[in-house]
Design a protein around this motif. Structure first.
Motif, PDB file in Angstrom:
ATOM      1  N   VAL A  98       0.829  -1.200   0.000  1.00 24.69           N
ATOM      2  CA  VAL A  98       0.000   0.000   0.000  1.00 24.69           C
ATOM      3  C   VAL A  98       0.865   1.253   0.000  1.00 24.69           C
ATOM      4  O   VAL A  98       0.629   2.217  -0.747  1.00 24.69           O
ATOM      5  CB  VAL A  98      -0.956  -0.016   1.204  1.00 24.69           C
ATOM      6  CG1 VAL A  98      -1.627   1.342   1.395  1.00 24.69           C
ATOM      7  CG2 VAL A  98      -2.010  -1.093   1.033  1.00 24.69           C
ATOM      8  N   TYR A 118      -6.773   8.993   1.484  1.00 26.57           N
ATOM      9  CA  TYR A 118      -7.756   7.997   1.058  1.00 26.57           C
ATOM     10  C   TYR A 118      -7.685   6.800   1.992  1.00 26.57           C
ATOM     11  O   TYR A 118      -6.715   6.605   2.724  1.00 26.57           O
ATOM     12  CB  TYR A 118      -7.508   7.571  -0.400  1.00 26.57           C
ATOM     13  CG  TYR A 118      -6.191   6.885  -0.637  1.00 26.57           C
ATOM     14  CD1 TYR A 118      -6.081   5.496  -0.621  1.00 26.57           C
ATOM     15  CD2 TYR A 118      -5.035   7.630  -0.898  1.00 26.57           C
ATOM     16  CE1 TYR A 118      -4.862   4.863  -0.845  1.00 26.57           C
ATOM     17  CE2 TYR A 118      -3.819   7.011  -1.121  1.00 26.57           C
ATOM     18  CZ  TYR A 118      -3.740   5.631  -1.094  1.00 26.57           C
ATOM     19  OH  TYR A 118      -2.531   5.012  -1.307  1.00 26.57           O
ATOM     20  N   ASP A 119      -8.754   6.013   1.973  1.00 19.81           N
ATOM     21  CA  ASP A 119      -8.825   4.772   2.758  1.00 19.81           C
ATOM     22  C   ASP A 119      -8.735   3.601   1.796  1.00 19.81           C
ATOM     23  O   ASP A 119      -9.280   3.643   0.682  1.00 19.81           O
ATOM     24  CB  ASP A 119     -10.144   4.693   3.541  1.00 19.81           C
ATOM     25  CG  ASP A 119     -10.255   5.746   4.631  1.00 19.81           C
ATOM     26  OD1 ASP A 119      -9.209   6.322   4.986  1.00 19.81           O
ATOM     27  OD2 ASP A 119     -11.386   5.980   5.111  1.00 19.81           O
ATOM     28  N   THR A 120      -8.065   2.544   2.244  1.00 16.43           N
ATOM     29  CA  THR A 120      -7.918   1.360   1.424  1.00 16.43           C
ATOM     30  C   THR A 120      -7.793   0.142   2.321  1.00 16.43           C
ATOM     31  O   THR A 120      -7.859   0.254   3.550  1.00 16.43           O
ATOM     32  CB  THR A 120      -6.697   1.475   0.494  1.00 16.43           C
ATOM     33  OG1 THR A 120      -6.671   0.364  -0.406  1.00 16.43           O
ATOM     34  CG2 THR A 120      -5.405   1.524   1.295  1.00 16.43           C
ATOM     35  N   ASP A 121      -7.599  -1.026   1.705  1.00 19.98           N
ATOM     36  CA  ASP A 121      -7.491  -2.286   2.434  1.00 19.98           C
ATOM     37  C   ASP A 121      -6.083  -2.826   2.264  1.00 19.98           C
ATOM     38  O   ASP A 121      -5.606  -2.977   1.141  1.00 19.98           O
ATOM     39  CB  ASP A 121      -8.513  -3.287   1.904  1.00 19.98           C
ATOM     40  CG  ASP A 121      -8.653  -4.503   2.808  1.00 19.98           C
ATOM     41  OD1 ASP A 121      -7.789  -4.664   3.689  1.00 19.98           O
ATOM     42  OD2 ASP A 121      -9.615  -5.271   2.635  1.00 19.98           O
ATOM     43  N   PRO A 161      -8.385  -2.482   7.239  1.00 12.44           N
ATOM     44  CA  PRO A 161      -8.551  -1.154   6.643  1.00 12.44           C
ATOM     45  C   PRO A 161      -7.490  -0.193   7.171  1.00 12.44           C
ATOM     46  O   PRO A 161      -7.125  -0.223   8.346  1.00 12.44           O
ATOM     47  CB  PRO A 161      -9.950  -0.746   7.083  1.00 12.44           C
ATOM     48  CG  PRO A 161     -10.168  -1.470   8.373  1.00 12.44           C
ATOM     49  CD  PRO A 161      -9.440  -2.780   8.244  1.00 12.44           C
ATOM     50  N   ARG A 221      -5.862   4.032   6.651  1.00 12.96           N
ATOM     51  CA  ARG A 221      -5.983   5.363   6.065  1.00 12.96           C
ATOM     52  C   ARG A 221      -4.589   5.827   5.659  1.00 12.96           C
ATOM     53  O   ARG A 221      -3.643   5.745   6.467  1.00 12.96           O
ATOM     54  CB  ARG A 221      -6.607   6.345   7.047  1.00 12.96           C
ATOM     55  CG  ARG A 221      -6.670   7.785   6.521  1.00 12.96           C
ATOM     56  CD  ARG A 221      -7.663   8.596   7.301  1.00 12.96           C
ATOM     57  NE  ARG A 221      -9.018   8.060   7.140  1.00 12.96           N
ATOM     58  CZ  ARG A 221     -10.079   8.544   7.760  1.00 12.96           C
ATOM     59  NH1 ARG A 221      -9.948   9.580   8.580  1.00 12.96           N
ATOM     60  NH2 ARG A 221     -11.261   7.991   7.581  1.00 12.96           N
TER      61      ARG A 221
END
Length: 396
Positions: free
Chosen positions: A90, A102-105, A111, A113
């Motif tokens: 990431v 942004y938020d992602t996995d 999860p 941020r």
């Protein structure tokens, strides 16, 4: 049927009130949840922005956060040692993106941020924070608000039930009053109407054969019957007014009222061979409704005359006693059992002494009028020794 309607109305009121309060609680809870969650999210963004601004390397970020840096010469991406593979991926992708948030996995249902920034020296930085603590706090807040709303809804149900009972109570009282008035009217009017109808039929049948003087006597009896019927109707109306309507506060001479009653009842007493006396040096002033007080005194005198044998006596006395106004009706008739004194004021009670005369609404009316005028009714007597009924009222 009417009780069922009242019950349905009460339940409907409870449901509507509880639903309205529950809706308000849900809206307030949702607003609190949204505002609190947004504030915590802003706090996290501010913290990540400070971390990016103050970081000198990627080796020692705050707990739960991981840093990545790419030098201006587009060299390899440096990532905080020990970062999980998913976070490394990431962060490696983040430093290649434009500045922003942004938020992602990060894999394994984790999860994060990510905040990306570019410094003046051309280096690109990224920081990733685990969102699990934030989501956990938001879940705890949601559960707490849900528990509070359920407790509030339970309280709303209790409050709505109490309010509904208070709201429906006047309707139940009005219904009970209506039923009792109808029952009283049917009970009291049945006999006078029957007598009146029978006498009118006999008079109609014999009109052609009877001499004028005989017709005159029968017409007089018919007039007396209609007068008795009118008095019963007036008793019913006064009874309802004394119990459920505020009485006027006119100044009333109770001694004058007693004189009027004695004058109007004298022919009736004479017909029953009863001597009706008056001892009322006046004026004796009270405050209240003249019509109700007149009917109360009339009821006491009528009751006394009905319990006195021929050649008996009934005395009406009005005066003051211990700072109160009293109207006493004393008779030397059949008397009463002191143990039955309270029961005599029940509607349609029968006495066990003498002829067992039915009291109808008379004494019950007297008690209602006395209570409406902030007074009382006292009764004394013994079997075979007459009785004394005393109306006690506050002075004007």
């Amino acid at each position: 049927m009417d009780e069922a309607r009242l019950t349905r109305a009460r339940r409907r009121s409870v449901a509507q009130t509880a639903a309205a309060i529950g809706l308000v609680l849900v809206l307030v809870g949702a607003l609190m949840y949204a505002l609190t969650s947004r504030e915590e999210s802003r706090a996290l963004n501010s913290e990540l922005g400070r971390v990016l601004a103050m970081a000198e390397d990627v080796d020692d970020p705050p707990p739960g956060q991981f840093l990545a840096r790419r030098q201006p010469d587009a060299g390899p991406v440096e990532v905080t040692p020990g970062a999980p593979p998913g976070l490394v991926r990431v962060l490696d992708e983040a430093v290649a993106r434009r500045s922003g948030r942004y938020d992602t996995d990060a894999g394994d249902d984790r999860p994060v941020r990510v905040v990306v920034a570019r410094r003046a020296d051309g280096s690109r930085w990224a920081v990733a924070a685990d969102l699990a603590p934030l989501r956990r706090r938001q879940g705890q807040l949601g559960l707490a608000l849900l528990a509070a709303e359920l407790a509030g809804l339970a309280g709303a149900l209790v409050a709505a039930t109490l309010l509904a009972r208070r709201a429906v109570a006047p309707l139940a009282t009005a219904l009970a009053l209506q039923r009792r008035f109808v029952a009283d009217a049917s009970h009291e009017l049945r006999t006078p109407l029957t007598v009146l109808h029978t006498r009118a039929q006999l008079l109609a049948r014999r009109a052609a054969d009877q001499p004028p003087e005989r017709l005159t006597a029968q017409l007089d009896q018919l007039v007396a019957d209609t007068r008795a019927l009118g008095e019963v109707v007036e008793d019913l109306l006064v009874s309802a007014a004394a119990e459920h309507q505020p009485l006027p506060q006119a100044e009333v001479d109770l001694a004058g009222t007693a004189r009027e009653v004695v004058a109007s009842m004298a022919p009736y007493a004479a017909q029953r061979q009863v001597e009706l006396r008056l001892d009322a040096p006046g004026p004796v002033l009270v405050r209240g409704a003249p019509t109700a007080l007149r009917r109360a005194v009339t009821a006491l005198v009528d009751n006394a005359i009905g319990h006195v044998p021929p050649d008996g006596h009934v005395t009406v006395r009005v005066g003051h006693r211990a700072g109160r106004v009293v109207a006493e009706v004393v008779d030397d008739g059949v008397g009463l059992d002191p143990a039955e004194a309270d029961r005599l004021f029940d509607r349609f009670a029968h006495g066990s002494s003498g002829t067992g005369r039915r009291f109808g609404l008379g004494l019950a009316l007297v008690q209602q009028v006395a209570g409406a005028h902030r007074g009382t009714v006292e009764v004394t007597g013994a079997k075979g020794r007459g009785a004394t009924f005393t109306l006690v009222l506050p002075p004007a």
